[in-house]
Design a protein around this motif. Structure first.
Motif, short mmCIF file in Angstrom:
data_model
loop_
_atom_site.label_atom_id
_atom_site.label_comp_id
_atom_site.label_asym_id
_atom_site.label_seq_id
_atom_site.Cartn_x
_atom_site.Cartn_y
_atom_site.Cartn_z
N SER A 55 -3.58 -7.71 -5.75
CA SER A 55 -4.24 -6.49 -6.23
C SER A 55 -4.36 -6.47 -7.75
O SER A 55 -4.82 -5.50 -8.33
CB SER A 55 -3.51 -5.25 -5.72
OG SER A 55 -2.15 -5.34 -6.06
N LEU A 93 1.33 -9.85 2.94
CA LEU A 93 0.09 -10.19 3.63
C LEU A 93 -0.11 -11.71 3.67
O LEU A 93 -0.42 -12.30 4.71
CB LEU A 93 -1.12 -9.55 2.91
CG LEU A 93 -1.63 -8.21 3.44
CD1 LEU A 93 -0.54 -7.16 3.47
CD2 LEU A 93 -2.81 -7.72 2.62
N LEU A 148 -7.94 -10.88 -11.45
CA LEU A 148 -7.95 -12.35 -11.51
C LEU A 148 -9.24 -12.79 -12.20
O LEU A 148 -10.14 -11.98 -12.42
CB LEU A 148 -7.88 -12.93 -10.10
CG LEU A 148 -6.65 -12.56 -9.26
CD1 LEU A 148 -6.75 -13.18 -7.86
CD2 LEU A 148 -5.35 -12.99 -9.92
N ARG A 178 8.74 -9.74 3.69
CA ARG A 178 8.44 -8.34 3.94
C ARG A 178 9.75 -7.60 4.12
O ARG A 178 10.62 -8.04 4.90
CB ARG A 178 7.62 -8.22 5.25
CG ARG A 178 6.90 -6.91 5.46
CD ARG A 178 5.93 -6.61 4.39
NE ARG A 178 4.68 -6.00 4.84
CZ ARG A 178 3.67 -5.78 4.00
NH1 ARG A 178 3.76 -6.11 2.73
NH2 ARG A 178 2.56 -5.22 4.44
N GLN A 225 0.94 -17.95 -7.74
CA GLN A 225 1.03 -18.02 -9.20
C GLN A 225 1.86 -19.23 -9.66
O GLN A 225 1.60 -19.80 -10.70
CB GLN A 225 1.67 -16.75 -9.75
CG GLN A 225 0.80 -15.53 -9.54
CD GLN A 225 1.55 -14.24 -9.85
OE1 GLN A 225 1.49 -13.74 -10.96
NE2 GLN A 225 2.26 -13.73 -8.87
N VAL A 272 9.40 -5.40 -4.61
CA VAL A 272 8.04 -5.79 -4.18
C VAL A 272 7.15 -5.94 -5.41
O VAL A 272 6.40 -6.91 -5.54
CB VAL A 272 7.44 -4.75 -3.20
CG1 VAL A 272 5.97 -5.05 -2.93
CG2 VAL A 272 8.22 -4.72 -1.89
N SER A 296 0.83 -1.22 0.00
CA SER A 296 0.00 0.00 0.00
C SER A 296 0.86 1.26 0.00
O SER A 296 0.44 2.30 -0.52
CB SER A 296 -0.91 0.04 1.23
OG SER A 296 -1.73 -1.10 1.27
P1 NAP Z 1 2.90 -8.11 -1.90
O1 NAP Z 1 3.90 -8.43 -0.84
O2 NAP Z 1 3.36 -7.52 -3.17
O3 NAP Z 1 2.08 -9.47 -2.16
C1 NAP Z 1 1.13 -9.59 -3.18
C2 NAP Z 1 1.20 -11.01 -3.76
O4 NAP Z 1 0.24 -11.06 -4.81
C3 NAP Z 1 2.51 -11.35 -4.42
O5 NAP Z 1 3.47 -11.83 -3.54
C4 NAP Z 1 2.10 -12.41 -5.42
O6 NAP Z 1 2.02 -13.68 -4.76
C5 NAP Z 1 0.67 -12.01 -5.79
N1 NAP Z 1 0.63 -11.34 -7.09
C6 NAP Z 1 1.32 -10.24 -7.49
N2 NAP Z 1 1.03 -9.93 -8.77
C7 NAP Z 1 0.13 -10.83 -9.19
C8 NAP Z 1 -0.57 -11.05 -10.41
N3 NAP Z 1 -0.37 -10.25 -11.47
N4 NAP Z 1 -1.43 -12.08 -10.47
C9 NAP Z 1 -1.62 -12.90 -9.43
N5 NAP Z 1 -1.00 -12.75 -8.24
C10 NAP Z 1 -0.13 -11.73 -8.13
O7 NAP Z 1 1.82 -7.08 -1.36
P2 NAP Z 1 1.17 -6.96 0.12
O8 NAP Z 1 1.91 -5.95 0.88
O9 NAP Z 1 0.96 -8.32 0.66
O10 NAP Z 1 -0.23 -6.27 -0.25
C11 NAP Z 1 -1.14 -6.94 -1.10
C12 NAP Z 1 -2.30 -6.03 -1.44
O11 NAP Z 1 -3.11 -5.82 -0.30
C13 NAP Z 1 -1.89 -4.64 -1.91
O12 NAP Z 1 -2.74 -4.25 -2.96
C14 NAP Z 1 -2.16 -3.76 -0.71
O13 NAP Z 1 -2.44 -2.42 -1.06
C15 NAP Z 1 -3.35 -4.43 -0.12
N6 NAP Z 1 -3.54 -4.21 1.32
C16 NAP Z 1 -4.79 -4.22 1.79
C17 NAP Z 1 -5.03 -4.07 3.14
C18 NAP Z 1 -6.43 -4.13 3.68
O14 NAP Z 1 -6.64 -3.68 4.79
N7 NAP Z 1 -7.36 -4.68 2.95
C19 NAP Z 1 -3.96 -3.89 4.01
C20 NAP Z 1 -2.67 -3.90 3.50
C21 NAP Z 1 -2.46 -4.07 2.15
P3 NAP Z 1 2.49 -15.03 -5.48
O15 NAP Z 1 3.88 -14.77 -5.95
O16 NAP Z 1 2.39 -16.04 -4.40
O17 NAP Z 1 1.54 -15.29 -6.57
#
Ligand code: NAP
Ligand code: ZN
Length: 346
Positions: free
Chosen positions: A246, A186, A249, A338, A206, A330, A43
């Motif tokens: 994000s 996450l 899908l 992380r 993935q 990232v 984020s």
């Molecule tokens: P991150 O570390 O980048 O993890 C996201 C994961 O999504 C990646 O490790 C990857 O996992 C997968 N991914 C990435 N691109 C993809 C694609 N094109 N197709 C399919 N899978 C894909 O990010 P994060 O910090 O965990 O945050 C994830 C999301 O949650 C962000 O958008 C963030 O803004 C949001 N968020 C929401 C909240 C809330 O309160 N709801 C809080 C914090 C963050 P694999 O390699 O295993 O596929």
């Protein structure tokens, strides 16, 4: 007022750079925290690059803050100088409505986010954890369990609570089949927390490149979503799917993995709408839901749970001046799992 040093995005297209700004002098109910570690959430990147279209610049990101109390206001009772504390995604909220009683303040108007928002005065921009210190009302400061690694506790403040809250809300536990989509910052916390709650945990990633790690962290099963057979094998398998991705899908494929009455919870926020055919939901009374972080009470409960179960984030420590490189990594899903900034390197 005290000068603070940090790193800021000055506009959506520029790398983060050193930045000096003012923090307010502590009021009677404030705690002054020397920031020791700051987690890097996806984020932060969305906002530093104005991907949500609501960015306020200059912006000091960071809402996974772990630090030490250096000063307390005269009416503070919960904290003293020297305590290990955390600050998450918000630093104030509406106190005139019932939000504090029902513990869902994160969903109600009046929320003051830790950065990329305005203080309760409505005009001073809030600035986050990529900085040397922060001044926060004691009601929004969390106690970090002393038995947990200090640096690796920082990501609990966002990644941890964001997974803990929906796992609790949808009753993850023994006998429940939970899938975590995306093994990132996450997602890997979801694996650890759901496992500790006693659920049967499946990672949907993935590829299988992080399978060994996933199983080590507590997953019972690990599947690649790039393999169409995954969606055949797991049709109707899950009570709960938590999606941390994000990107766009095939949402109908994912709802097809839910049992009758199962719920797909969106945690990641895709840019485009989420198109779902009614037939993906109606014949099995399935739901699609969303969930955002957690309340202060629930965040403390999560931290205590992590203390009891010895749960922290898997981290890679970086120097402050490596932040722009870390952002690129990232985005490429090249982080296990992380990044945490060692703020002593500021
Ligand atoms: P991150 O570390 O980048 O993890 C996201 C994961 O999504 C990646 O490790 C990857 O996992 C997968 N991914 C990435 N691109 C993809 C694609 N094109 N197709 C399919 N899978 C894909 O990010 P994060 O910090 O965990 O945050 C994830 C999301 O949650 C962000 O958008 C963030 O803004 C949001 N968020 C929401 C909240 C809330 O309160 N709801 C809080 C914090 C963050 P694999 O390699 O295993 O596929
Ligand atoms: Zn976050």
């Amino acid at each position: 007022m005290a000068l603070a040093r940090g790193y800021a995005a000055t506009d959506a297209s520029k790398p983060l750079q050193p930045f000096t700004f003012e923090r307010r002098a502590p009021n009677a109910d404030d705690v002054v925290i020397s920031i020791k570690y700051s987690g890097v959430c996806h984020s932060d990147i969305h906002q530093a690059r104005n991907e949500w279209g609501n960015s306020i610049f200059p912006m000091v990101p960071g809402h996974e803050i772990a630090g030490i109390v250096t000063e307390v206001g005269s009416s503070v009772t919960k904290f003293k100088v020297g305590d290990r504390v955390g600050v998450g995604c918000f630093v104030d909220s509406c106190t005139t409505c019932a939000s504090r009683d029902v513990d869902i303040e994160q969903y109600l108007p009046g929320l003051v986010v830790t950065y990329n928002g305005y203080e309760a005065d409505g005009k001073t921009p809030t600035q986050g954890g990529y900085s040397d210190h922060i001044v926060v009302k004691e009601g929004y400061v969390l106690s970090l369990p002393e038995n947990l690694d200090f640096a690796a506790s920082a990501p609990l403040l966002c990644a941890g609570i964001t997974l803990y809250s929906p796992l609790r809300h949808w009753n993850a536990g023994p006998g429940k089949k939970v899938a975590i989509v995306g093994m990132g910052g996450l997602g890997h916390m979801g694996v650890k927390l759901a496992h500790a709650m006693g659920a049967d945990v499946t990672v949907l990633s993935q590829s299988l490149s992080k399978k060994e790690d996933g199983l080590k962290l507590g997953a019972d099963h690990y599947y690649a979503t790039s393999d169409p057979k995954t969606f055949e094998d797991l049709a109707g398998a899950f009570d709960l799917i938590l999606c941390t991705v994000s990107a766009e899908l095939d949402w109908n494929a994912y709802t097809g993995l839910l049992k009758v009455d199962g719920t797909l919870v969106l945690l990641g926020i895709p840019e485009k709408p989420v198109p779902v055919h009614a037939f993906s939901l109606v014949p099995a009374r399935r739901s699609i839901a969303g969930s955002m972080i957690g309340s202060i009470k629930e965040t403390q409960e999560m931290l205590d749970f992590c203390g009891e179960h010895d749960i922290v984030s898997e981290i890679e420590m970086i120097r402050m001046d490596q932040i722009n490189e870390a952002y690129e990594r990232v985005i490429k899903s090249d982080v296990r799992y992380r990044f945490v900034i060692d703020m002593a390197t500021l």
